[in-house]
Design a protein around this motif. Structure first.
Motif: not given
Length: 140
Positions: A123-134
């Motif tokens: 998830v973090l690889s696909a979207s570091p910013r939004h993945g971290a928030k999620l």
């Protein structure tokens, strides 16, 4: 590896195993090449319902409330069906000769922790910013 390539990978000895939810291996024919199932299992099927922020914001509060109630109903129904179907598939796997390998409590905890880390890494690889928030919103 794409799911459609797993059977051939198993057949040719390119892979020794795969990670997959308890449900669905019969649909893909993998039971023919599967001898063991590692327990505890990890990950489950997830039914996602998504809206664009723009569309969600355009709904009235009443519409949003109605949809949130429907989502809660659908999530419970989906979870109940998934648990029921997983139990039936695991029984079917046993009948097909697929044997469980049960990890110790300590190894189970370590294995499940690694599976969670691997899932979040994707998830973090696909979207570091939004993945971290999620992750912050979902993980304990």
């Amino acid at each position: 590896m794409a799911p459609g390539e797993v059977y051939t990978g198993l057949e040719r000895g390119v892979v020794d195993g795969y990670g997959w939810p308890a449900i669905g291996i019969f649909d893909l024919g993998w039971q023919e090449r599967t001898k063991y199932r590692l327990e505890p299992g990890f990950y489950t099927l997830e039914l996602g319902i998504q809206f664009s922020a723009r569309r969600w914001d355009s709904l009235t509060p009443e519409q949003r409330d109605f949809l949130q109630k429907q989502v809660a109903w659908l999530e419970k129904m989906s979870l109940d069906a998934s648990l029921r179907d997983a139990a039936a598939d695991i029984k079917r796997q046993s009948e097909a000769g697929i044997q469980p390998i049960r990890l110790s409590d300590a190894d189970s905890a370590a294995f499940l922790a690694k599976s969670q880390e691997a899932g979040w890494a994707m998830v973090l690889s696909a979207s570091p910013r939004h993945g971290a928030k999620l992750r912050q919103m979902m993980a304990p």
